[in-house]
Design a protein around this motif. Structure first.
Motif, PDB file in Angstrom:
ATOM      1  N   VAL A  48       0.832  -1.208   0.000  1.00 58.96           N
ATOM      2  CA  VAL A  48       0.000   0.000   0.000  1.00 58.96           C
ATOM      3  C   VAL A  48       0.868   1.261   0.000  1.00 58.96           C
ATOM      4  O   VAL A  48       0.555   2.246  -0.672  1.00 58.96           O
ATOM      5  CB  VAL A  48      -1.030  -0.004   1.150  1.00 58.96           C
ATOM      6  CG1 VAL A  48      -0.418   0.324   2.487  1.00 58.96           C
ATOM      7  CG2 VAL A  48      -2.182   0.942   0.864  1.00 58.96           C
ATOM      8  N   LEU A  49       1.986   1.259   0.743  1.00 61.01           N
ATOM      9  CA  LEU A  49       2.893   2.409   0.726  1.00 61.01           C
ATOM     10  C   LEU A  49       3.576   2.561  -0.644  1.00 61.01           C
ATOM     11  O   LEU A  49       3.773   3.685  -1.126  1.00 61.01           O
ATOM     12  CB  LEU A  49       3.950   2.291   1.828  1.00 61.01           C
ATOM     13  CG  LEU A  49       3.453   2.505   3.264  1.00 61.01           C
ATOM     14  CD1 LEU A  49       4.599   2.328   4.253  1.00 61.01           C
ATOM     15  CD2 LEU A  49       2.805   3.859   3.425  1.00 61.01           C
ATOM     16  N   GLY A  71       2.762   7.222  -6.435  1.00 62.59           N
ATOM     17  CA  GLY A  71       1.946   8.434  -6.463  1.00 62.59           C
ATOM     18  C   GLY A  71       0.497   8.214  -6.878  1.00 62.59           C
ATOM     19  O   GLY A  71      -0.138   9.144  -7.385  1.00 62.59           O
ATOM     20  N   LYS A  72      -0.020   7.054  -6.637  1.00 59.91           N
ATOM     21  CA  LYS A  72      -1.405   6.776  -7.022  1.00 59.91           C
ATOM     22  C   LYS A  72      -2.362   7.300  -5.959  1.00 59.91           C
ATOM     23  O   LYS A  72      -2.025   7.401  -4.788  1.00 59.91           O
ATOM     24  CB  LYS A  72      -1.624   5.274  -7.203  1.00 59.91           C
ATOM     25  CG  LYS A  72      -0.878   4.707  -8.389  1.00 59.91           C
ATOM     26  CD  LYS A  72      -1.197   3.248  -8.589  1.00 59.91           C
ATOM     27  CE  LYS A  72      -0.465   2.703  -9.809  1.00 59.91           C
ATOM     28  NZ  LYS A  72      -0.758   1.287 -10.016  1.00 59.91           N
ATOM     29  N   SER A  73      -3.551   7.625  -6.432  1.00 61.13           N
ATOM     30  CA  SER A  73      -4.599   8.042  -5.494  1.00 61.13           C
ATOM     31  C   SER A  73      -5.123   6.813  -4.764  1.00 61.13           C
ATOM     32  O   SER A  73      -4.805   5.673  -5.111  1.00 61.13           O
ATOM     33  CB  SER A  73      -5.728   8.732  -6.254  1.00 61.13           C
ATOM     34  OG  SER A  73      -6.386   7.794  -7.087  1.00 61.13           O
ATOM     35  N   GLY A  83     -11.580   2.015   1.302  1.00 59.48           N
ATOM     36  CA  GLY A  83     -11.486   2.166   2.754  1.00 59.48           C
ATOM     37  C   GLY A  83     -10.351   1.327   3.331  1.00 59.48           C
ATOM     38  O   GLY A  83      -9.664   1.747   4.264  1.00 59.48           O
ATOM     39  N   THR A  84     -10.148   0.151   2.771  1.00 61.57           N
ATOM     40  CA  THR A  84      -9.070  -0.722   3.225  1.00 61.57           C
ATOM     41  C   THR A  84      -7.713  -0.090   2.906  1.00 61.57           C
ATOM     42  O   THR A  84      -6.785  -0.157   3.723  1.00 61.57           O
ATOM     43  CB  THR A  84      -9.186  -2.108   2.567  1.00 61.57           C
ATOM     44  OG1 THR A  84     -10.483  -2.650   2.841  1.00 61.57           O
ATOM     45  CG2 THR A  84      -8.127  -3.067   3.067  1.00 61.57           C
ATOM     46  N   VAL A  85      -7.607   0.542   1.722  1.00 62.58           N
ATOM     47  CA  VAL A  85      -6.358   1.211   1.358  1.00 62.58           C
ATOM     48  C   VAL A  85      -6.065   2.319   2.361  1.00 62.58           C
ATOM     49  O   VAL A  85      -4.931   2.484   2.819  1.00 62.58           O
ATOM     50  CB  VAL A  85      -6.437   1.769  -0.088  1.00 62.58           C
ATOM     51  CG1 VAL A  85      -5.247   2.669  -0.398  1.00 62.58           C
ATOM     52  CG2 VAL A  85      -6.515   0.628  -1.090  1.00 62.58           C
ATOM     53  N   ALA A 139      -4.983   3.031  -6.203  1.00 60.19           N
ATOM     54  CA  ALA A 139      -4.307   1.997  -5.418  1.00 60.19           C
ATOM     55  C   ALA A 139      -5.271   0.866  -5.087  1.00 60.19           C
ATOM     56  O   ALA A 139      -4.892  -0.313  -5.089  1.00 60.19           O
ATOM     57  CB  ALA A 139      -3.725   2.582  -4.145  1.00 60.19           C
ATOM     58  N   ALA A 140      -6.533   1.197  -4.808  1.00 66.15           N
ATOM     59  CA  ALA A 140      -7.534   0.181  -4.493  1.00 66.15           C
ATOM     60  C   ALA A 140      -7.740  -0.746  -5.688  1.00 66.15           C
ATOM     61  O   ALA A 140      -7.825  -1.981  -5.523  1.00 66.15           O
ATOM     62  CB  ALA A 140      -8.855   0.837  -4.100  1.00 66.15           C
ATOM     63  N   VAL A 141      -7.793  -0.181  -6.893  1.00 69.31           N
ATOM     64  CA  VAL A 141      -7.961  -1.005  -8.101  1.00 69.31           C
ATOM     65  C   VAL A 141      -6.738  -1.890  -8.308  1.00 69.31           C
ATOM     66  O   VAL A 141      -6.863  -3.087  -8.596  1.00 69.31           O
ATOM     67  CB  VAL A 141      -8.207  -0.093  -9.341  1.00 69.31           C
ATOM     68  CG1 VAL A 141      -8.151  -0.888 -10.631  1.00 69.31           C
ATOM     69  CG2 VAL A 141      -9.527   0.627  -9.208  1.00 69.31           C
ATOM     70  N   THR A 142      -5.537  -1.324  -8.155  1.00 70.17           N
ATOM     71  CA  THR A 142      -4.297  -2.082  -8.361  1.00 70.17           C
ATOM     72  C   THR A 142      -4.159  -3.205  -7.333  1.00 70.17           C
ATOM     73  O   THR A 142      -3.779  -4.327  -7.687  1.00 70.17           O
ATOM     74  CB  THR A 142      -3.070  -1.145  -8.247  1.00 70.17           C
ATOM     75  OG1 THR A 142      -3.201  -0.093  -9.201  1.00 70.17           O
ATOM     76  CG2 THR A 142      -1.779  -1.886  -8.510  1.00 70.17           C
TER      77      THR A 142
END
Length: 193
Positions: free
Chosen positions: A146-147, A154-156, A169-171, A160-163
């Motif tokens: 996640v970091l 630099g993802k939003s 919320g988990t991200v 990041a949730a999609v990736t």
């Protein structure tokens, strides 16, 4: 070239007329004037200019060139009298002007001066990046991922949730706990922010 010929050429050129316009007949007279002055006075004038410029021949040649240009532009200044004293006075004044201009500007330095400038020390930064990498390696795998997505790539949160294939919320919560764990790991290494 003898002085009588130079004086004759100077007298021909000195008659500029009221407007000072140069006609085609005068162009050849101007050329004759400058050639005559150059032939008779260039060598002594260059020696004098080299002396004035403390041996700098390039600057001395510039002084001679500018002096002869001014003689060409102002032929009336040397009409009816010896040209050498006027030429030497102009050369002296140009040398003084050149000296003053150099003193008014900061001293010029070459590229060698840039080589001795201190470069920023990258050793401290390299040590910090190793310590951060070591602290990141101590995190749990989901916190590292996640970091990596949110800070290093630099993802939003949504990207990041999609990736990562988890809800947004988990991200957010993993990012919070990952940063807290990273701060603790850095404090243990003496690099707390």
């Amino acid at each position: 070239m003898n002085r009588a010929c130079v004086a004759h050429v100077v007298e021909d050129v000195a008659g500029l007329g009221s407007a000072g316009a140069r006609n085609p007949r005068r162009i050849s007279s101007d050329e004759d004037l400058i050639r005559a002055i150059y032939a008779e006075h260039a060598a002594p004038l260059l020696r004098y200019a080299v002396h004035l410029m403390s041996g700098d021949r390039q600057r001395a040649e510039d002084i001679v060139q500018e002096t002869l240009l001014r003689a060409w532009q102002h032929p009336e200044a040397i009409a009816g009298r010896p040209a050498r004293p006027w030429l030497f006075a102009v050369a002296r004044n140009l040398a003084i002007d050149s000296y003053r201009a150099r003193k008014a500007r900061p001293h010029e330095v070459g590229e060698a001066a840039l080589e001795v400038l201190p470069a920023p020390d990258e050793a401290e930064r390299a040590l910090e990046s190793w310590a951060v990498a070591d602290a990141l390696s101590s995190l749990r795998p989901e916190h590292k991922r996640v970091l990596l997505e949110t800070y290093y790539r630099g993802k939003s949160v949504a990207e990041a949730a999609v990736t990562l294939g988890v809800p947004a919320g988990t991200v957010k919560s993993r990012t919070f706990y990952a940063l807290r764990a990273l701060r603790l790991a850095l404090e243990e290494r003496g690099l707390a922010p």
